[in-house]
Design an enzyme around this catalytic site. Sequence first.
Site, PDB file in Angstrom:
ATOM      1  CE  LYS A   1      39.478  37.051  42.052  1.00 20.27           C
ATOM      2  NZ  LYS A   1      38.211  37.735  42.399  1.00 20.27           N
TER       3      LYS A   1
ATOM      4  CB  SER B   1      36.793  38.713  39.282  1.00 13.30           C
ATOM      5  OG  SER B   1      36.615  38.805  40.663  1.00 13.30           O
TER       6      SER B   1
ATOM      7  CB  SER C   1      33.756  38.613  41.852  1.00 15.54           C
ATOM      8  OG  SER C   1      33.548  39.277  40.628  1.00 15.54           O
TER       9      SER C   1
END
Length: 520
Positions: free
Chosen positions: A111, A191, A215
Amino acid sequence: MAAALVAGTLWAGTPDVRADDGTSAPASAAGLGVDLDTVTIPRLQARMAKGSLTSKALTSAYLRRIDTVDPKVNAVLRTDPTALRQAAASDERHRAGRARGPLDGIPVLLKDNVNTRSLPTTAGSLALAGSPPDADALLVKRLRKAGAVILGKTNLSEWANFRGAKPTSGWSAVGGQTHNPYVLDRNPCGSSAGSGAALAASLAQVAIGTETDGSIVCPAGMNGVVGLKPSLGVVSQDGVVPISAEQDTAGPMARNVVDTALTLAVLSGRDGGHPAGAQALPDAQVRPGSLHGKRIGLWRLPELGPDVDALMTRTAGKLRKAGAEVVEVTPPYQKRLAELEFPALLSEFHRDIDAYLATRKGPRDLAALIEFNRTHPEEQTCFAGQELFEQALAAPSTDDPAYKAMRAELKDLSRRSIDETMATHRLDAIAAPTNPPAWTTDCKRGDNDVIPSSTPAAVAGYPSLSVPAGSVGELPVGVLLTAGHHQDAELLSLGAAVERRLQAWRAPRYLPTIGTGSAR
């Protein structure tokens, strides 16, 4: 080590866990001899040990899928130009009998709020799109030391969805909008949207997400994959763009539980005052695949809709047939947790983002970041608001006694909500729906994502694990398993048994749409 032990004892033979409904073609790679959709790390390592597969061939196959499939999904921001060199180095180690462990040669996506020295780390914001960080996050150092191939970075909800009051998950100014691979006009949630969508599309073997509340697990559920939010402190927060040190954690995401467990074994470890991963994941011999005698509390959450509730009823029935006892529960204190969590996070975000920005080139604090967003129209192309930034700037300091009392109450009530429920009903875990069916992505409306199942574990710092439970039409829904303090290994063991029983995973079909409006 303990996570690897759990994986090994549970997955000898590593069975296929996908639902073979005939609707999806496997992600076969020419000449590779494996189905990327369903192959597990143990199977890949067995092939590498025999010399019938190389990391370079595997990495090349994933890079080709990114080139050909990701234009539909927009999950991968950038690939690492050194990926094939990393893979070649792994192949040398395998040939010399010096493989570093289960992740050696395995392609991993990160990420884009996890610091990498060789690649930009932006949190989705143009404010950080210049020079890369000076050093890798500690979790990246651990991955490199284990021989993993850093394949690239995934898109995310900008600033981990902590900028605007009505954000759109999966959108960032740097990466644009990530799409749900099952139905492309639907949202990928949370997210860690890019990490979840990339795994659903088989663009890497594993991915790293981060969570403050929901998330990791919501993108896992909504994209039909597995996601673990570890106990707080099992994975280092070093070098990860923060929201709150009291709740933030990175965690592994994969298409099956065994890969998730093996990745956690690499990510976990000591970091200053944090508990050791080995302490959080106690060595214990686990009986593989058994649900017999397990007690699971079903938290229904009917507000997620009748279709999800019906799926949870079917899930409970399958678990009972496998020998588990399923009792209905409602963890207490949820209304009070909802009242307190957001104000506490505002204060913590101001403290923690200022500390992080001081380590990077660009805006040096939250006030400068707010000004940057005001003066850069590209930051406003999906939604213009930065209400959460502005509220955080005005929030009480974390030295304020009222804040300290609020966080203390949050910690107490969140832990009691889980501990009391598990003790009263003598539970091994609490099960709840991870997510509703994916809503239609809409920048003007924003998200439709009030999903309370993740909050108790997120606030308490306890582990939670999302495993595919099935689908509502074309849209995946996960079952979220929550356990007690530092019961990560036990949760992974139970999750693998649930996964094996449900066999709910299926490949996406990349449908353009299935109708209009929200799925709720």
